[in-house]
Design a protein around this motif. Sequence first.
Motif, PDB file in Angstrom:
ATOM      1  N   ALA A  26       0.820  -1.217   0.000  1.00 20.12           N
ATOM      2  CA  ALA A  26       0.000   0.000   0.000  1.00 20.12           C
ATOM      3  C   ALA A  26       0.853   1.266   0.000  1.00 20.12           C
ATOM      4  O   ALA A  26       0.495   2.251  -0.638  1.00 20.12           O
ATOM      5  CB  ALA A  26      -0.928  -0.001   1.205  1.00 20.12           C
ATOM      6  N   LEU A  27       1.983   1.245   0.703  1.00 20.61           N
ATOM      7  CA  LEU A  27       2.798   2.451   0.816  1.00 20.61           C
ATOM      8  C   LEU A  27       3.808   2.606  -0.314  1.00 20.61           C
ATOM      9  O   LEU A  27       4.114   3.727  -0.727  1.00 20.61           O
ATOM     10  CB  LEU A  27       3.514   2.475   2.166  1.00 20.61           C
ATOM     11  CG  LEU A  27       2.602   2.557   3.386  1.00 20.61           C
ATOM     12  CD1 LEU A  27       3.416   2.486   4.663  1.00 20.61           C
ATOM     13  CD2 LEU A  27       1.758   3.818   3.342  1.00 20.61           C
ATOM     14  N   LEU A  28       4.338   1.501  -0.808  1.00 20.70           N
ATOM     15  CA  LEU A  28       5.339   1.538  -1.886  1.00 20.70           C
ATOM     16  C   LEU A  28       4.975   0.529  -2.979  1.00 20.70           C
ATOM     17  O   LEU A  28       5.667  -0.480  -3.161  1.00 20.70           O
ATOM     18  CB  LEU A  28       6.725   1.227  -1.324  1.00 20.70           C
ATOM     19  CG  LEU A  28       7.253   2.188  -0.263  1.00 20.70           C
ATOM     20  CD1 LEU A  28       8.492   1.631   0.404  1.00 20.70           C
ATOM     21  CD2 LEU A  28       7.537   3.544  -0.880  1.00 20.70           C
ATOM     22  N   PRO A  29       3.898   0.785  -3.717  1.00 25.08           N
ATOM     23  CA  PRO A  29       3.425  -0.203  -4.696  1.00 25.08           C
ATOM     24  C   PRO A  29       4.467  -0.647  -5.716  1.00 25.08           C
ATOM     25  O   PRO A  29       4.641  -1.853  -5.922  1.00 25.08           O
ATOM     26  CB  PRO A  29       2.239   0.495  -5.366  1.00 25.08           C
ATOM     27  CG  PRO A  29       1.778   1.491  -4.384  1.00 25.08           C
ATOM     28  CD  PRO A  29       2.996   1.932  -3.640  1.00 25.08           C
ATOM     29  N   PRO A  30       5.212   0.270  -6.361  1.00 22.64           N
ATOM     30  CA  PRO A  30       6.168  -0.220  -7.366  1.00 22.64           C
ATOM     31  C   PRO A  30       7.266  -1.108  -6.770  1.00 22.64           C
ATOM     32  O   PRO A  30       7.651  -2.108  -7.370  1.00 22.64           O
ATOM     33  CB  PRO A  30       6.766   1.053  -7.960  1.00 22.64           C
ATOM     34  CG  PRO A  30       5.857   2.152  -7.577  1.00 22.64           C
ATOM     35  CD  PRO A  30       5.167   1.720  -6.331  1.00 22.64           C
ATOM     36  N   LEU A  31       7.737  -0.756  -5.574  1.00 14.72           N
ATOM     37  CA  LEU A  31       8.781  -1.574  -4.951  1.00 14.72           C
ATOM     38  C   LEU A  31       8.248  -2.944  -4.545  1.00 14.72           C
ATOM     39  O   LEU A  31       8.951  -3.954  -4.667  1.00 14.72           O
ATOM     40  CB  LEU A  31       9.361  -0.854  -3.735  1.00 14.72           C
ATOM     41  CG  LEU A  31      10.148   0.417  -4.035  1.00 14.72           C
ATOM     42  CD1 LEU A  31      10.657   1.039  -2.749  1.00 14.72           C
ATOM     43  CD2 LEU A  31      11.280   0.137  -4.987  1.00 14.72           C
ATOM     44  N   PHE A  32       7.017  -2.996  -4.062  1.00 18.44           N
ATOM     45  CA  PHE A  32       6.401  -4.277  -3.730  1.00 18.44           C
ATOM     46  C   PHE A  32       6.287  -5.152  -4.969  1.00 18.44           C
ATOM     47  O   PHE A  32       6.633  -6.341  -4.934  1.00 18.44           O
ATOM     48  CB  PHE A  32       5.017  -4.057  -3.117  1.00 18.44           C
ATOM     49  CG  PHE A  32       4.210  -5.316  -2.986  1.00 18.44           C
ATOM     50  CD1 PHE A  32       4.444  -6.194  -1.943  1.00 18.44           C
ATOM     51  CD2 PHE A  32       3.254  -5.648  -3.928  1.00 18.44           C
ATOM     52  CE1 PHE A  32       3.730  -7.368  -1.827  1.00 18.44           C
ATOM     53  CE2 PHE A  32       2.537  -6.816  -3.831  1.00 18.44           C
ATOM     54  CZ  PHE A  32       2.765  -7.682  -2.776  1.00 18.44           C
ATOM     55  N   LEU A  33       5.811  -4.582  -6.058  1.00 19.45           N
ATOM     56  CA  LEU A  33       5.643  -5.355  -7.286  1.00 19.45           C
ATOM     57  C   LEU A  33       6.986  -5.820  -7.831  1.00 19.45           C
ATOM     58  O   LEU A  33       7.101  -6.961  -8.308  1.00 19.45           O
ATOM     59  CB  LEU A  33       4.882  -4.514  -8.318  1.00 19.45           C
ATOM     60  CG  LEU A  33       3.450  -4.144  -7.916  1.00 19.45           C
ATOM     61  CD1 LEU A  33       2.872  -3.124  -8.881  1.00 19.45           C
ATOM     62  CD2 LEU A  33       2.570  -5.370  -7.813  1.00 19.45           C
ATOM     63  N   LEU A  34       8.006  -4.980  -7.750  1.00 22.69           N
ATOM     64  CA  LEU A  34       9.346  -5.387  -8.184  1.00 22.69           C
ATOM     65  C   LEU A  34       9.913  -6.485  -7.290  1.00 22.69           C
ATOM     66  O   LEU A  34      10.514  -7.447  -7.770  1.00 22.69           O
ATOM     67  CB  LEU A  34      10.299  -4.193  -8.161  1.00 22.69           C
ATOM     68  CG  LEU A  34      10.277  -3.261  -9.359  1.00 22.69           C
ATOM     69  CD1 LEU A  34      11.158  -2.054  -9.086  1.00 22.69           C
ATOM     70  CD2 LEU A  34      10.730  -3.976 -10.605  1.00 22.69           C
ATOM     71  N   ALA A  35       9.747  -6.345  -5.989  1.00 19.59           N
ATOM     72  CA  ALA A  35      10.322  -7.304  -5.043  1.00 19.59           C
ATOM     73  C   ALA A  35       9.747  -8.702  -5.218  1.00 19.59           C
ATOM     74  O   ALA A  35      10.437  -9.690  -4.958  1.00 19.59           O
ATOM     75  CB  ALA A  35      10.091  -6.823  -3.610  1.00 19.59           C
ATOM     76  N   HIS A  36       8.507  -8.788  -5.661  1.00 15.80           N
ATOM     77  CA  HIS A  36       7.873 -10.092  -5.803  1.00 15.80           C
ATOM     78  C   HIS A  36       7.770 -10.548  -7.252  1.00 15.80           C
ATOM     79  O   HIS A  36       7.118 -11.557  -7.540  1.00 15.80           O
ATOM     80  CB  HIS A  36       6.498 -10.079  -5.137  1.00 15.80           C
ATOM     81  CG  HIS A  36       6.586  -9.885  -3.659  1.00 15.80           C
ATOM     82  ND1 HIS A  36       7.100 -10.835  -2.810  1.00 15.80           N
ATOM     83  CD2 HIS A  36       6.286  -8.821  -2.878  1.00 15.80           C
ATOM     84  CE1 HIS A  36       7.094 -10.383  -1.581  1.00 15.80           C
ATOM     85  NE2 HIS A  36       6.605  -9.158  -1.591  1.00 15.80           N
TER      86      HIS A  36
END
Length: 115
Positions: free
Chosen positions: A29-39
């Motif tokens: 929720a707070l860092l959507p692009p980083l979450f999507l990249l990390a997974h």
Amino acid sequence: MTLYAIFDPKPGKTDLPAAIPETFSWFAALLPPLFLLAHGLWLELVAWVLAVLALMVLSGFIGDDAAVLLYALGAAWLGFAAPGLRRHALAWRGWTHRGERVAVSTDMAQLEAIR
């Protein structure tokens, strides 16, 4: 205690089982692009970038406040949808769903899945 979905790796791999918590993801929720990249959710990342670009273009028509509100709404939706997106990505990559476990933490869920 949290409910975790347990996924086993593809046959022949020596990875640990994946434990996906069935909770709201603040990281998503707070860092959507980083979450999507990390997974490794590449298609979802492209969709997120296109949505943000569309909001930037539409902000001139709908107003800046509405664009920020729509962005926050999309980020909150991603926080709720994050476990489902991760489960779907693992299943698509060949991981098999073993079942669910209730555990205190992700590490404990993985340890219970190994036994």
